[in-house]
Design a protein around this motif. Structure first.
Motif, PDB file in Angstrom:
ATOM      1  N   TYR A  36       0.839  -1.193   0.000  1.00  0.00           N
ATOM      2  CA  TYR A  36       0.000   0.000   0.000  1.00  0.00           C
ATOM      3  C   TYR A  36       0.878   1.249   0.000  1.00  0.00           C
ATOM      4  CZ  TYR A  36      -3.842  -3.100   1.377  1.00  0.00           C
ATOM      5  OH  TYR A  36      -4.774  -4.101   1.426  1.00  0.00           O
ATOM      6  N   GLU A  37       0.290   2.346  -0.471  1.00  0.00           N
ATOM      7  CA  GLU A  37       0.909   3.669  -0.377  1.00  0.00           C
ATOM      8  C   GLU A  37      -0.138   4.615   0.201  1.00  0.00           C
ATOM      9  OE1 GLU A  37       2.916   7.114  -3.253  1.00  0.00           O
ATOM     10  OE2 GLU A  37       2.411   5.129  -4.076  1.00  0.00           O
ATOM     11  N   VAL A  38       0.229   5.378   1.212  1.00  0.00           N
ATOM     12  CA  VAL A  38      -0.734   6.199   1.952  1.00  0.00           C
ATOM     13  C   VAL A  38      -0.405   7.671   1.814  1.00  0.00           C
ATOM     14  CG1 VAL A  38      -1.795   6.647   4.206  1.00  0.00           C
ATOM     15  CG2 VAL A  38      -1.024   4.333   3.640  1.00  0.00           C
ATOM     16  N   ARG A  39      -1.428   8.478   1.567  1.00  0.00           N
ATOM     17  CA  ARG A  39      -1.314   9.928   1.623  1.00  0.00           C
ATOM     18  C   ARG A  39      -2.415  10.460   2.530  1.00  0.00           C
ATOM     19  NH1 ARG A  39      -0.505  12.125  -4.626  1.00  0.00           N
ATOM     20  NH2 ARG A  39       1.405  10.953  -5.109  1.00  0.00           N
ATOM     21  N   VAL A  40      -2.076  11.427   3.367  1.00  0.00           N
ATOM     22  CA  VAL A  40      -3.055  12.106   4.211  1.00  0.00           C
ATOM     23  C   VAL A  40      -3.334  13.461   3.578  1.00  0.00           C
ATOM     24  CG1 VAL A  40      -3.579  12.989   6.511  1.00  0.00           C
ATOM     25  CG2 VAL A  40      -2.215  10.897   6.254  1.00  0.00           C
ATOM     26  N   CYS A  41      -4.608  13.763   3.335  1.00  0.00           N
ATOM     27  CA  CYS A  41      -4.962  14.981   2.620  1.00  0.00           C
ATOM     28  C   CYS A  41      -6.108  15.691   3.331  1.00  0.00           C
ATOM     29  CB  CYS A  41      -5.358  14.663   1.180  1.00  0.00           C
ATOM     30  SG  CYS A  41      -6.858  13.652   1.045  1.00  0.00           S
ATOM     31  N   GLY A  42      -6.439  16.883   2.857  1.00  0.00           N
ATOM     32  CA  GLY A  42      -7.546  17.649   3.394  1.00  0.00           C
ATOM     33  C   GLY A  42      -8.346  18.267   2.270  1.00  0.00           C
ATOM     34  N   ALA A  43      -9.309  19.111   2.632  1.00  0.00           N
ATOM     35  CA  ALA A  43     -10.057  19.818   1.605  1.00  0.00           C
ATOM     36  C   ALA A  43      -9.131  20.734   0.799  1.00  0.00           C
ATOM     37  CB  ALA A  43     -11.188  20.628   2.240  1.00  0.00           C
TER      38      ALA A  43
END
Length: 320
Positions: A36-43
């Motif tokens: 897996y590859e994870v990114r944390v994002c927002g609006a």
């Protein structure tokens, strides 16, 4: 051919709960052993004010949703007071239309419901907000008595701990029980709690025996090939069979022998994936006796046969 890693976007909304944010980020972690590859994002990129006195600085905005194969929406504070931003709702709809899987932890279900994608589908959320979700989105079939609901491309879970169960469920769905168990061991989490287990017991439970029952479950997992009985389990827990059975159901939402059966089927799944043992040999090793018995329970629980499961989850060496 080398497969690319499955892409996970964790969408942090205003008021996001820190544990809910951390669960998918840690379960699907960017490490060499995980596909897996994870990114944390927002609006939008930048600072997002969270709940419980914490804030988050995210590098990515909603463009991460067009990159992701799965989008997680962690729970956030006061979801019953206002809808998520219109841009967030549209980005979630677009991601789903493109084929991405959407998953919510706890009150993140409100954001998914706002898209209309839960209309006519079963869903759950934290028990405290279940009635509010049903009132705000009456077309959603809210089930407040389960840990998580898998509707295929849209999934929801209850409180924070059930978010771990949902993540492990997705790892099992994506890559089989062996990797899921590996992740559970890394997290020191229960390797399996079914989505149908009760999330909340609305009455007091006197003198909880969680540690004692945990030790008994661990003891049983090491002896699945033996003819375990309710009396054996109760004897190990040092309580009466009646007390053990009652409190086991209160703790887990399932009976002791149903839990044993599911554990045996899960062990059979792991052996089907990781060994060349025959169905008869596996049935003997997991305590189900005969291949016919294993096939019966396998089909009842998983809706498929052991052979079909092996063909689905065991990849040829050249494809690894």
């Amino acid at each position: 051919m080398t497969r690319r890693n499955h892409r996970i976007a964790v969408l942090v909304l205003e008021g996001a709960k820190p544990l809910d944010v951390g669960i998918p980020a840690q379960v699907f972690t960017n490490r060499a052993s995980m596909p897996y590859e994870v990114r944390v994002c927002g609006a939008a990129p930048g600072l997002v004010t969270g709940g419980d006195g914490l804030s988050y600085h995210v590098a990515d905005g909603l463009e991460a949703l067009s990159w992701a194969d799965t989008v997680f929406v962690p729970g956030y504070r006061h979801p019953d007071r206002e809808e998520p931003p219109a841009a967030v709702v549209e980005a979630l709809r677009a991601a789903h239309a493109r084929g991405a899987r959407l998953a919510a932890i706890s009150t993140g279900a409100f954001a998914l419901a706002a898209t209309g994608l839960l209309d006519g589908r079963r869903a759950t959320t934290h028990w405290h907000y279940a009635h509010a979700l049903a009132a705000r989105h009456p077309l959603v079939r809210v089930d407040e008595d389960v840990l998580f609901v898998d509707e295929g491309s849209v999934l929801t879970s209850a409180g924070a701990a059930s978010g771990i169960d949902l993540c492990l469920h997705l790892v099992r769905r994506d890559h089989g029980v062996a990797l899921s168990n590996h992740v559970a061991r890394r997290l020191v989490a229960a390797p399996y709690r079914s989505g149908g287990q009760a999330q909340y017991v609305p009455r007091s439970v006197p003198e909880p025996l969680g540690e004692l029952f945990s030790a008994t479950r661990e003891w049983a997992l090491g002896r699945l090939e033996e003819p375990l009985t309710l009396a054996d389990l109760a004897r190990h827990a040092k309580v009466s069979t009646r007390t053990f059975s009652r409190r086991f159901v209160e703790d887990t939402g399932t009976t002791p022998m149903q839990w044993i059966l599911r554990a045996r089927v899960d062990l059979a799944r792991e052996l089907l994936e990781a060994s060349e043992l025959s169905v008869e040999q596996i049935a003997d090793q997991v305590g189900l006796g005969t291949g016919a018995n294993l096939r019966l329970h396998f089909h009842r629980i998983l809706g498929t046969s052991p052979i079909e499961y092996r063909h689905t989850f065991v990849r040829p060496a050249s494809a690894a």
